[in-house]
Each structure stands twice: as C-alpha cells, then as structure tokens.
Design a protein around this motif. Structure first.
Motif, short mmCIF file in Angstrom:
data_model
loop_
_atom_site.label_atom_id
_atom_site.label_comp_id
_atom_site.label_asym_id
_atom_site.label_seq_id
_atom_site.Cartn_x
_atom_site.Cartn_y
_atom_site.Cartn_z
N VAL A 1 0.87 -1.18 0.00
CA VAL A 1 0.00 0.00 0.00
C VAL A 1 0.91 1.22 0.00
O VAL A 1 1.70 1.41 0.92
N LYS B 1 -3.80 -3.15 6.62
CA LYS B 1 -2.93 -4.20 6.06
C LYS B 1 -1.68 -4.35 6.92
O LYS B 1 -1.15 -5.47 7.05
N ASP C 1 -2.82 -6.35 9.87
CA ASP C 1 -2.95 -7.75 9.45
C ASP C 1 -1.56 -8.41 9.53
O ASP C 1 -1.39 -9.49 10.13
N SER D 1 1.83 -14.91 3.55
CA SER D 1 0.46 -15.41 3.39
C SER D 1 -0.55 -14.27 3.31
O SER D 1 -1.67 -14.45 2.84
N THR D 2 -0.16 -13.08 3.75
CA THR D 2 -1.07 -11.92 3.67
C THR D 2 -1.02 -11.26 2.30
O THR D 2 -1.78 -10.35 2.02
N GLY D 3 -0.05 -11.69 1.47
CA GLY D 3 0.13 -11.04 0.17
C GLY D 3 1.26 -10.02 0.19
O GLY D 3 1.57 -9.41 -0.84
#
Lengths: 332, 332
Positions: A193, A267, A270, A312-314
């Motif tokens: 982001v 994010k 996360d 795993s979160t991208g």
C-alpha cells in the motif's frame, strides 16, 4: 574512471513521527541498498538514468543549464545534483545510473538512500571526501522538501553512517549514539500500500495537533519513555532471552501508540497480527504509516516461520540484519 | 439534438464486501452526480472528453475503429461505449462530455455512475428506452472488470434506480426492495486517501479467506444479521427517535466488523470518531475501505456540527439526503 556509491534503506525501531517534533528516536539501516554508478565522459553533457526516468543537462563551469527531466518526480533529485555539482566544483561531464533495491514509497526511506548515494558518488568524482556524519547537513534541506516541510532527518544519519543509532536533538544539533554490541534480525514486510510521507507528516499529524495538542504530545512523551527503555537494553553487551522479549514488547507498545495516533493501516495490522502469531518478539510499522512497511523482531530460529506468515497476507518480505554498513564508495 | 444523462453516486448503508460473496446489502444513492452531455455531429468521428482524458474513434456502421485513447484508465470506458454502440446500433457520429461531481477513487462508485450515465445517453441517442432495472445487465460485466474480477453490482442498481435499496441475490438473480418512507440525512467525508477497489476486493479479502475462511464468513453472517435488523427499521412508516438511534447503532456495529476484517483506515477512524463525538447517530466507512469515504447518519439539527467536526480532520464533506433520484435523461 568509474565510481560506485551505495547507501542502505532504514527502519525506525522506535520514535518515528515524534522525531519530527524533536523527540529522540532509534533508527537502523537494513540490507537493501540504492546504488549510484557514475563515470566521467567527454563533452559537456550530464545524464542520469533511474527507474523513475531520465535527467539530462549541460555542464558548464560547475553550473547546469538546458535541463531535460522526463518525470516531474525527479525535479528534487535534479536540484540536489545541481547544488552538489556547485558545492564540489564538479567540472567533468558524467553519466550516472541509479538502481534501487528499496521499494519506493514503502517507508524504508528510498529517497534518502538515493540522495546519500548521489552525494557519495558526486563528492568522490570531485576528489572530495565527505565524512558520513556530515551527510546530514548536505541532504537535510532536500529531505524536508520531499516530506512536505516537516522531517526528522534521522534517515540521513542512518543511511550515511549505518548501524543502529539513537538520535537526539538539542537546539537543532543532532546527537548520535551508535549501538554495536547487539545482533538483531528483522523480517520486513512491504504491505504494497503506497503512502506518500506528506499525507501523514504534513497533513494528518498537524491536523491532529490542532485538535488535540495535549493528547498528541502526551503520546509523544510516552514514545520517548519507550525509546529510553530501549536505549538501556541496546547499550548492554548482550541480551538474554528475557531482554530480547522486553525489546520486542517495547516495539509492540510503540505500535499501540502509533495506532492511537491513527497512523497504522489495516494491512499493516494484518501483517503485525500474523507476525506475532508466528512468534515474533515484537512487531511494528516503520516510517510514515498508512501503508508502506512493518517489521518483526525475529530470531534465527523463527524468522522463516514469520516470513511465511507475512507472505500469506500477500505482502513482500525482506529478511535482514538490523544495522548494516552505511555509505560505501568504491572507485574503479 | 442534445442529450443530457446523469446518474448519482452511492453509499453502502450496510453490507459492502459481504455483498461480493452473495450476502444482502442496503445501498443508497446520494446527491453527487456524473453527467454525460452528448450531441450528434456530422461526419464519422466520435469524441468523448472527460477529466481523465479523451477518447476518439471512427464510427462506421455501428462499429468503432481507429481509436485514440489519451489515458489507459479510459480503456474500459472505451470498451463499454463500443459495446453499447453495437447493442443499440448507434449510427450517427457524436461528441460527448463526461463531468463528475463524484470524487474518483473515493468509494462513492464514480465508475458506476459514469457507465450508467453513458448507457442512458447512448440508448437515448439511438431512440431506445432502457428500463432502469435493466441497467444492471448491461453494466455488470464491465464493473467486474473494473473491480478486478469480484463485484456485487449493487452500485449499478442504486445509480440507475435511485433511492434506498435492499438488495439480495438468489441464484444470480438480483432482488430488490426499495424503501421510500423514511427520510434520512448523511454527512459524507472524503478522507482524500485514494484506495483502488481492487486492493481490498481482489487481493486483501481473498487472502484473508484463504487464511481464516470460517472467521471471515462468520463475520459476513453477522453483517447479514445487521442488514436484516436494518430492513425492519427502514420498512416502517416513520422512525421515532429511539429507532433512528438504533439504525445509527447498526451502522456502528457494521463498522466494527469491517474494522475487524482489516478494511478501515486510520483517517476513516479519525473521521468516524469525530463524527460520533459531534453527535452522529452512527458512522461507518462506505465501499471498499482503506481510504475513500465514510458517512455519518445526521439529523437536520446536528448535521452542521458534524460537518464542521469532519472538516477539522482535513476531510472534504458532502451533506446529502440518503436516497436521491437515479438515472435522469433529458433531450433538448
């Protein structure tokens, strides 16, 4: 003659944002670098290539004219090069290439690493040696502009000198203590982001101070307390397990305060949650917030786990020692 | 001949994100519109101007060739126009201008309003009347593409039909109940943080489902419960004060769940906190999250207070009735 200068990106272990208001911070260089390759050429043209575009100009008696800039975002880089060419009386034309491993707009201070490596390369081209601790004076006015008027300048100290630095300011004088005993490892995650530093540093925090001055500065004071506790730990010869955990806990506390100042991002939250679940000693965002990077304090044992959890979160990850060499200049 | 078609932007009162997975939602049009002005011209050229740039092409027997698109972001708009020209057998060349009061990338579905008003204008140009409830079928495939594969399509229903709509889906069939008794007012704040819908809808939520499927769907189920409670309130003839407060409370509950799904943004949280302190009955983000807009449920008495509070954060505000007229087509 060919010169290669490189400077590392950074993470704020503690104290970003408060640092903009003169509070102490702890910042560390990490294992992703920006490199400037420069070679002298005949003629009177200078040419700088980077992933953002190209700068061209005519060099005449250490002055630049007839500039061509392919991307307005390179304007400030051009102004910096122009100023340094004048400062160091650079007389010979050159071609330069800027390459960066540091994701732009991620909060790892890619812009500072660019300016540091350019300063290293251009001063070397003019046979001038600039002490790493003097980089700050050359670069700070430009970093302020990049960040929209407000900036701590701590990233410049870290990119040029390297290592882990505790930075305080008294009457505009920058004081610095470097910690060199403790070995620490980070897993850094880029949330992907993008967040221009200006949005938080020049808009959001000033708007919050206008509305809740006492609250914001009492939170900055809490951050200062955290920084001072961290200094005690980092000054030790070695950290035992429980002290490493304490350091991680201080990261978490700093993150909580940044979150209350509305500086995190879902994010990042996360990623922070996943890193903690995967065994991180602590985790926090680094830099301007609202995107960009977070990092987890890891041990050699759990860093792979944490890396997997973060991916795993991208997010994109970087595993790095905390505190690497600052500016490196080589002449070939 | 000149045709003016306009369509409103929207806010999700309840149920965004869950709606992408077939859950019910309540969406309402608001008082900011996108307008397409179109006039037939001689020759074989079509030309569309918008704030994003210009589209030009040659029209030959309802087919477009020799396209020139000044901004790649207009690609999907071009494809939509091309398809509609074929669908309606548009034969005459035209010039069109797209003007929007809806901030792009703010979560008020500016892209949907553009497609709706284009559909209105082009069908009228071909002397075809398309029922507002049929707009969905024409536009949905394009909205999916804009949102990166996943989309609820609820914004299309709202922009075309207008008002406040409760939308459910059964076997891909869209069902709709419109509420027309209750008068509600919103103060909408644009956080000015841009967030492409793709990031949350196509990347973040799928990554979360991959990691914590049960948790995500149990939260979507909670949202469904909130939507159903809101339907009971909105179906009444009139809301008494305590019921208005209940509706506001449901907004707050929906916001809490979006926050737990990592979909809010600190600047939205800042706005939501300020709105609640200023007396909002409830406040939540609307749309994709990670930036864009939030709105507060306001009364005629407190809406000025809320507006001032929201503007103190640096956000831009819009005061609007909740539920305004959908597509409007005028021929001059």
């Amino acid at each position: 003659m060919k010169i290669i200068a490189s400077a590392p990106g950074n993470i704020f272990l503690f104290g970003e944002h408060a640092a903009v208001y003169g509070y102490p911070a702890i910042i560390a260089s990490v294992d992703r670098r920006t490199t400037v390759k420069i070679k002298d050429v005949s003629g009177d043209k200078i040419r700088i290539k980077s992933q953002l575009g190209t700068i061209e100009a005519k060099l005449n008696n250490s002055k630049l004219t007839d500039r061509k800039i392919s991307n307005p975002e390179l304007e400030i880089i051009f102004l910096f090069i122009k100023q340094m060419i004048e400062n160091f009386s650079v007389k010979c034309a050159f071609e330069a290439e800027i390459e960066s491993q540091i994701p732009v707009g991620s909060g790892m201070s890619s812009s500072t690493a660019v300016l540091c490596s350019l300063l290293g390369a251009l001063s070397e081209l003019a046979d001038r040696h600039i002490e790493p601790q003097s980089y700050f004076d050359y670069i700070f006015p430009f970093q302020r502009q990049i960040h929209g008027g407000n900036a701590s300048g701590n990233e410049i100290v870290s990119s040029s000198i390297g290592g882990i630095n505790y930075i305080t300011k008294e009457n505009d004088e920058v004081k610095r203590v470097q910690f060199s005993n403790i070995e620490l490892n980070a897993v850094i995650a880029d949330s992907l982001v993008k967040s221009p530093t200006k949005l938080t540093v020049a808009n959001h925090i000033p708007s919050l101070i206008k509305r809740r001055r006492n609250d914001v500065f009492s939170k900055f004071n809490e951050i200062q307390g955290i920084v001072e506790e961290a200094v005690l730990l980092l000054s030790k010869e070695k950290l035992i397990d429980v002290e490493e955990k304490q350091l991680g806990n201080l990261l978490n506390l700093n993150q909580d305060i940044l979150d209350k100042l509305y500086l995190s991002h879902p994010k990042l939250d996360d990623c922070i949650d996943e890193a903690r679940k995967a065994g991180a000693l602590g985790a926090k965002l680094s830099g301007s917030g609202w995107g960009g990077i977070m990092f987890a304090l890891a041990t050699p044992k759990n860093q792979d786990n944490i890396k997997t959890a973060l991916e795993s979160t991208g997010a994109k990850t970087i595993v790095s020692k905390i505190g690497v060499e600052g500016i490196i200049i080589k002449r070939k």
